[in-house]
Design a protein around this motif. Sequence first.
Motif, PDB file in Angstrom:
ATOM      1  N   ILE A 851       0.853  -1.286   0.093  1.00  0.00           N
ATOM      2  CA  ILE A 851      -0.133   0.028  -0.165  1.00  0.00           C
ATOM      3  C   ILE A 851       0.690   1.195  -0.045  1.00  0.00           C
ATOM      4  O   ILE A 851       0.683   2.000  -0.590  1.00  0.00           O
ATOM      5  CB  ILE A 851      -0.880   0.082   1.370  1.00  0.00           C
ATOM      6  N   LYS A 852       1.961   1.301   0.916  1.00  0.00           N
ATOM      7  CA  LYS A 852       2.682   2.417   0.780  1.00  0.00           C
ATOM      8  C   LYS A 852       3.523   2.699  -0.396  1.00  0.00           C
ATOM      9  O   LYS A 852       3.352   3.626  -0.924  1.00  0.00           O
ATOM     10  CB  LYS A 852       3.733   2.211   2.091  1.00  0.00           C
ATOM     11  N   ALA A 853       4.139   1.397  -0.739  1.00  0.00           N
ATOM     12  CA  ALA A 853       4.862   1.687  -1.852  1.00  0.00           C
ATOM     13  C   ALA A 853       3.928   1.933  -3.538  1.00  0.00           C
ATOM     14  O   ALA A 853       4.632   3.058  -3.813  1.00  0.00           O
ATOM     15  CB  ALA A 853       5.542   0.106  -2.246  1.00  0.00           C
ATOM     16  N   VAL A 854       3.072   1.633  -3.362  1.00  0.00           N
ATOM     17  CA  VAL A 854       1.888   1.950  -4.613  1.00  0.00           C
ATOM     18  C   VAL A 854       1.569   3.464  -4.744  1.00  0.00           C
ATOM     19  O   VAL A 854       1.690   3.881  -5.489  1.00  0.00           O
ATOM     20  CB  VAL A 854       0.919   0.874  -4.819  1.00  0.00           C
ATOM     21  N   GLY A 855       1.249   3.725  -3.278  1.00  0.00           N
ATOM     22  CA  GLY A 855       0.643   4.953  -3.111  1.00  0.00           C
ATOM     23  C   GLY A 855       1.977   5.971  -3.401  1.00  0.00           C
ATOM     24  O   GLY A 855       1.716   7.070  -4.097  1.00  0.00           O
ATOM     25  N   ASP A 856       2.929   5.866  -2.845  1.00  0.00           N
ATOM     26  CA  ASP A 856       4.130   6.695  -3.180  1.00  0.00           C
ATOM     27  C   ASP A 856       4.482   6.934  -4.617  1.00  0.00           C
ATOM     28  O   ASP A 856       5.008   8.041  -4.981  1.00  0.00           O
ATOM     29  CB  ASP A 856       5.197   6.462  -2.242  1.00  0.00           C
ATOM     30  N   ASP A 857       4.625   5.550  -5.212  1.00  0.00           N
ATOM     31  CA  ASP A 857       4.881   5.670  -6.544  1.00  0.00           C
ATOM     32  C   ASP A 857       4.219   6.361  -7.639  1.00  0.00           C
ATOM     33  O   ASP A 857       4.524   6.793  -8.394  1.00  0.00           O
ATOM     34  CB  ASP A 857       5.133   4.253  -6.964  1.00  0.00           C
ATOM     35  N   ILE A 858       2.832   6.235  -7.344  1.00  0.00           N
ATOM     36  CA  ILE A 858       1.595   7.012  -8.062  1.00  0.00           C
ATOM     37  C   ILE A 858       2.252   8.493  -7.777  1.00  0.00           C
ATOM     38  O   ILE A 858       2.150   9.307  -8.846  1.00  0.00           O
ATOM     39  CB  ILE A 858       0.147   6.521  -7.607  1.00  0.00           C
ATOM     40  N   ASP A 859       2.243   8.760  -6.597  1.00  0.00           N
ATOM     41  CA  ASP A 859       2.605  10.373  -6.351  1.00  0.00           C
ATOM     42  C   ASP A 859       3.708  10.791  -7.180  1.00  0.00           C
ATOM     43  O   ASP A 859       3.885  11.827  -7.637  1.00  0.00           O
ATOM     44  CB  ASP A 859       2.899  10.522  -4.936  1.00  0.00           C
ATOM     45  N   LYS A 860       4.547   9.980  -7.399  1.00  0.00           N
ATOM     46  CA  LYS A 860       6.088  10.198  -7.952  1.00  0.00           C
ATOM     47  C   LYS A 860       5.977   9.984  -9.777  1.00  0.00           C
ATOM     48  O   LYS A 860       6.894  10.143 -10.437  1.00  0.00           O
ATOM     49  CB  LYS A 860       7.142   9.537  -7.589  1.00  0.00           C
ATOM     50  N   LEU A 861       4.961   9.289  -9.983  1.00  0.00           N
ATOM     51  CA  LEU A 861       4.496   8.952 -11.311  1.00  0.00           C
ATOM     52  C   LEU A 861       5.484   8.035 -11.616  1.00  0.00           C
ATOM     53  O   LEU A 861       6.021   7.828 -12.933  1.00  0.00           O
ATOM     54  CB  LEU A 861       4.638   9.963 -12.339  1.00  0.00           C
ATOM     55  N   PHE A 863       5.298   4.774 -12.367  1.00  0.00           N
ATOM     56  CA  PHE A 863       4.253   3.595 -12.429  1.00  0.00           C
ATOM     57  C   PHE A 863       4.925   2.148 -12.243  1.00  0.00           C
ATOM     58  O   PHE A 863       4.522   0.995 -12.270  1.00  0.00           O
ATOM     59  CB  PHE A 863       3.283   3.656 -13.412  1.00  0.00           C
ATOM     60  N   ASN A 864       6.173   2.043 -13.345  1.00  0.00           N
ATOM     61  CA  ASN A 864       6.840   0.813 -13.544  1.00  0.00           C
ATOM     62  C   ASN A 864       7.206   0.219 -12.146  1.00  0.00           C
ATOM     63  O   ASN A 864       7.086  -1.008 -12.018  1.00  0.00           O
ATOM     64  CB  ASN A 864       7.967   0.998 -14.150  1.00  0.00           C
ATOM     65  N   THR A 865       7.493   0.876 -11.175  1.00  0.00           N
ATOM     66  CA  THR A 865       8.032   0.310  -9.953  1.00  0.00           C
ATOM     67  C   THR A 865       6.576  -0.082  -8.974  1.00  0.00           C
ATOM     68  O   THR A 865       6.693  -1.099  -8.371  1.00  0.00           O
ATOM     69  CB  THR A 865       8.807   1.419  -8.967  1.00  0.00           C
ATOM     70  N   ALA A 866       5.802   0.845  -9.292  1.00  0.00           N
ATOM     71  CA  ALA A 866       4.430   0.601  -8.421  1.00  0.00           C
ATOM     72  C   ALA A 866       4.072  -0.801  -8.774  1.00  0.00           C
ATOM     73  O   ALA A 866       3.626  -1.721  -8.114  1.00  0.00           O
ATOM     74  CB  ALA A 866       3.433   1.451  -8.947  1.00  0.00           C
ATOM     75  N   ILE A 867       4.015  -0.942 -10.247  1.00  0.00           N
ATOM     76  CA  ILE A 867       3.680  -2.387 -10.689  1.00  0.00           C
ATOM     77  C   ILE A 867       4.432  -3.660 -10.280  1.00  0.00           C
ATOM     78  O   ILE A 867       4.015  -4.549  -9.961  1.00  0.00           O
ATOM     79  CB  ILE A 867       3.627  -2.476 -12.211  1.00  0.00           C
ATOM     80  N   SER A 868       5.673  -3.391 -10.181  1.00  0.00           N
ATOM     81  CA  SER A 868       6.612  -4.224  -9.534  1.00  0.00           C
ATOM     82  C   SER A 868       6.377  -4.665  -8.107  1.00  0.00           C
ATOM     83  O   SER A 868       6.198  -5.835  -7.948  1.00  0.00           O
ATOM     84  CB  SER A 868       8.233  -3.922  -9.917  1.00  0.00           C
ATOM     85  N   ARG A 869       6.024  -3.619  -7.502  1.00  0.00           N
ATOM     86  CA  ARG A 869       5.487  -4.120  -6.167  1.00  0.00           C
ATOM     87  C   ARG A 869       4.326  -4.914  -6.078  1.00  0.00           C
ATOM     88  O   ARG A 869       4.009  -5.647  -5.086  1.00  0.00           O
ATOM     89  CB  ARG A 869       5.195  -2.679  -5.308  1.00  0.00           C
ATOM     90  N   MET A 870       3.311  -4.631  -6.926  1.00  0.00           N
ATOM     91  CA  MET A 870       2.107  -5.489  -7.093  1.00  0.00           C
ATOM     92  C   MET A 870       2.619  -6.685  -7.433  1.00  0.00           C
ATOM     93  O   MET A 870       1.766  -7.880  -6.984  1.00  0.00           O
ATOM     94  CB  MET A 870       0.835  -4.653  -7.827  1.00  0.00           C
ATOM     95  N   MET A 871       3.679  -7.018  -8.314  1.00  0.00           N
ATOM     96  CA  MET A 871       4.050  -8.187  -8.754  1.00  0.00           C
ATOM     97  C   MET A 871       4.492  -9.028  -7.532  1.00  0.00           C
ATOM     98  O   MET A 871       4.383 -10.403  -7.424  1.00  0.00           O
ATOM     99  CB  MET A 871       4.823  -8.083  -9.937  1.00  0.00           C
ATOM    100  N   GLU A 872       5.157  -8.387  -6.667  1.00  0.00           N
ATOM    101  CA  GLU A 872       6.001  -8.952  -5.554  1.00  0.00           C
ATOM    102  C   GLU A 872       4.807  -9.748  -4.507  1.00  0.00           C
ATOM    103  O   GLU A 872       4.810 -10.463  -3.926  1.00  0.00           O
ATOM    104  CB  GLU A 872       6.829  -7.756  -4.904  1.00  0.00           C
ATOM    105  N   PHE A 873       3.787  -8.623  -4.439  1.00  0.00           N
ATOM    106  CA  PHE A 873       2.794  -9.106  -3.628  1.00  0.00           C
ATOM    107  C   PHE A 873       1.996 -10.401  -4.281  1.00  0.00           C
ATOM    108  O   PHE A 873       1.859 -11.254  -3.500  1.00  0.00           O
ATOM    109  CB  PHE A 873       1.581  -7.894  -3.517  1.00  0.00           C
ATOM    110  N   THR A 874       1.910 -10.244  -5.302  1.00  0.00           N
ATOM    111  CA  THR A 874       1.069 -11.574  -5.989  1.00  0.00           C
ATOM    112  C   THR A 874       2.144 -12.689  -5.918  1.00  0.00           C
ATOM    113  O   THR A 874       1.700 -13.851  -5.681  1.00  0.00           O
ATOM    114  CB  THR A 874       1.000 -11.205  -7.396  1.00  0.00           C
ATOM    115  N   ASN A 875       3.400 -12.619  -6.139  1.00  0.00           N
ATOM    116  CA  ASN A 875       4.338 -13.854  -6.100  1.00  0.00           C
ATOM    117  C   ASN A 875       4.248 -14.347  -4.678  1.00  0.00           C
ATOM    118  O   ASN A 875       4.323 -15.506  -4.700  1.00  0.00           O
ATOM    119  CB  ASN A 875       5.760 -13.457  -6.253  1.00  0.00           C
TER     120      ASN A 875
END
Length: 995
Positions: A851-861, A863-875
């Motif tokens: 949650i923290k990483a995705v929110g922060d990454d969206i603020d910073k635009l 998006f590639n790292t936000a997605i990688s964080r969601m992949m880590e979650f899914t993994n």
Amino acid sequence: MPRYDAARIEKRWQEYWEEHGTFVTPNEPPADATGKLYALDMFPYPSGSGLHVGHPEGYTATDIVSRHARMLGKRVLHCMGWDSFGLPAEQYAIETGTHPRVTTEKNISTFRRQLKSLGFSYDWSRELATTDPEYFRWTQWIFLQLWDTWYDATHEWTGPDGRQRTGKGRPIAELPIPDDVTAAGEDAVRHYQDEHRLAYQSNAPVNWCPALGTVLANEEVTADGKSERGNHPVERRALRQWMLRITAYAERLLDELEDLDWAESIKALQRNWIGKSTGAEVDFYVPRAESGKRKADFEQWEASRKESGFPATPGDDVLRVYTTRPDTLHGATYMVIAPEHPFVDRLTTPEQKEAVEAYVKQASVKSDLDRTDLAKEKTGVFTGSHAVNPVNGVEVPIWIADYVLVSYGTGAIMAVPAHDLRDWEFAVTFDLPIVPVVQPPDGHEPTKDEKPLGREIDGEMRYPFAGHGTAVNSADYDGLPTAEFKTKITADLAAAGVANAAVNYRLRDWLFSRQRYWGEPFPVWHELDDEGNPTGRVRPVDESELPVELPEMEDFKPKGTPEPPLSFAPDDWLYRTAEDGTKLRRETNSMPQWAGSCWYFLRFCDPKNTEAFIDPEIEKHWMPIDLYIGGAEHAVLHLLYSRFWNQVLFDRGHLSHAEPFRKLVNQGMILGEAELTGFAKAESGKRKAEAGDVCSDFGDYEWVSSKDVTTDGALEGADGVVTKTGEPVVSVKLDPELVEKKGESFVFVDDSSIRVDSRAHKMSKSRGNVVNPDDVVRDYGADSLRLYEMFMGPLEQTKPWSMSGVEGVYRFLGRVWRMFVDDRAEEVVLDPAVQDVDPTEAQERILHKTIKAVGDDIDKLSFNTAISRMMEFTNELGGQNPRPRAVLEPFVLLLAPFAPHLAEELWHLLGHDESLTFAPWPTYDESKLVEATIEIPVQVNGKLRAKIQVPNGADKETMQSLAEADETVAAQLAGKTVVKTIVVPGRMVNFVVKP
RNA sequence: GCCGGAGUGGCGGAAUUGGCAGACGCGCCGGAUUCAAAAUCCGGUUGGGGUAAUUCCCAGUGUGGGUUCGAGUCCCACCUUCGGCACCA
């Protein structure tokens, strides 16, 4: 089988959003909103070839930000429209006989369908097109505002930010009229006003493009004198045109740039384009009398100047120049005026007349290409006249040369060959005197530019010197450093009334008319005399009569002459008799495509307003734009032009902000898939190419691309392929320089002569590497396209397309799907592993981290790292059983801005009846992020030697003793003296030791 | 030439802004599942070396210097590359 079925899911939710008006933003937004977001895309020109994969890149980015903001409870404005006037529709119309309106409408509906298929959360009820009369009515109205405005350069005012500013656009009625103008009568007053309006007519030479049948702005002409669109030749021609006085706003546009949250590179581009330089204007007296009396005349002039001061406009007896180096005045040994300079005839002596006329004629037919291409050879001609250098009374010859541009500065220069490279070249060519007046600093060597110009003079090598140094040969000023000297001499000459500090800009006024049918008509009448000839007076069309619509015409082809197509419009459109009996003819030029895009973002705020271009309250509500994303190709023109219009509208009190775009981001270009291309040798059996391989000629090797290579590396249509390292996919390239020719054969010299070329190139039809978003949506779905374009890399970077990359994110979405859905069941149902159980500590931690990483990454635009964080979650979560609902639900919300269709489907599946569009964004708990023990590195002399477990929050002493207790560390420290220990709590431990 | 970016595995790219280089994805290798395939899952993957094995060793972020306990990150010089401007006095 309930596989992840993107097509079904996406259709379902797009229909849902449409039916429920999910993204329709009321103009009266909820009072409880926590702030606003206006996220804007650069609206597209709806071309015939449809959407390009480059479009959705920026559009997805703003969509993610918009969807995220809605979930944070902000009121969000996010719209789409069409920049639909423009050349291609008109050219297509001419070729096919279809009316541009028809083509445009068709293209718009294609674009609209494609954009809707991608699930962007636009408020489609605010859609607009610049070609809609209800829209361009206000474009015309704004033009009239420009026409009604003059720039008061001395007006002092305080901006909304509290900063003091100078210079403001004001109503023409408030323009002070000098007494002598008032005395000269009504026409003189009118003329005086016209000369100050921000929209004015000019006869200056323009870029006429015969092939396109139109005049182009300087910005639309390439450096080599071709049209940017179509690459046709462009010639210079004097025509009556409408101009916009953007130069009046040069300083404002430069100044306001500082506070904007734009990438430094874009700011630099605009600064560069405005091109501010500071220096001085200096008057050189031009004596007319025969020799003998000239000195006396000069002295008399000097005395009168001392009394009167430096006049705004120099008289006929003066040649005014602009220089950035007034400190080099003592070294000015000749003057140069541009071939188009108004003094050419006056200064030319009878003996020189023939030569001058020939030169000026030759210069006029030279295209810009010729002028720049022949840069190596300086050309010019002597006028026969002289001017007097005001610092020393020396008479210097006046030359004409085309290296001086009439459109910059005063169109005339003082030439200081010793300290200007161009003047040096010219002086060397025509054997003019060179007097050094700046001593270079000790040890100065000629620079890369200066060196090649070196020349032997009086047995000594001499070079020009363009840098700063110390004054010499400059009378009383000798010994002064350049910077100081500049200030001092400018002040001294100003006191003597012969010079003034001055600023110049590279920016030119904006050529605002085009000779096309498919553009906004000017809301202007020209008065005609009894014979039907224009009197030069213009009248604005009354506001109540706006919009001035385009006449219906059968034939709007350009005639190859500068007569615009609209001049062949029916008489009832073209002519009218005013109430006072004056005959009127419409302006038949039309506005350039930039016009409509200068203010569309304002109209989005209040698109249906029939009373005004925007309601002031609504404008205050939404503007400025919080995030503007678009291609870098608009870094200069569109962004400068719209800033200019916005400044004027602000000055005239119509807007609350002078700058419309608070934050600007340029998305990088998407290149075509990297292609492996090169020469492949067709022979039976695969093997490596090796040094010593022989081929009889390059004909043995076939040019191939990766498209010809099958997945197992075989070359289609050939028996085998030469590979570089035995890797399967491959072709090789022979670098001719590294291949030795032996008789009729070529031999590979070494392995480096075998090169694989895997460059990515711009997508283009001719290369055949264009990716059609429709195909991607069909094969993988909109969510995959959106996700892939965001995952490719940083938004602002240029990056190549990769189909297997698309498959990668598609697989990820499949994993997400299976994290929720039992794909072995008959129907779409939640997987039994999804249960209402309490999450483990580890599960909570990854959720909160995500949650923290995705929110922060969206603020910073980012998006590639936000997605990688969601992949880590899914993994991590994907393989677990049970998977607690309390962890999965928030994850769906995190995914929603990126892959909204899939997220809605899963949200629904989890039992929610409403769209998640306004579901609250998950919050994270800082305390859930910390782990009980953490692993930290231990270094010895900066080298990593061990990793130890320490309790989270351990103090320095604890960490150090734990580190010392580690076996490996102890072994490393044994028998050595620890000089220093560095402990960074929660980070690392480093022992500095001596043997 | 001037201005502004960028150089990290086979590839796209990460790195809390000075603290474990290579997250995540692609590709590749190996395995599971399968009659077989697709799909899916698991493991490996910077290079080199070593070991029966390991939490082993060495080198490594365009090049050369420097600062620092510690540099992909900061400083200096250079190279390459992309974009913009280019006779703007």
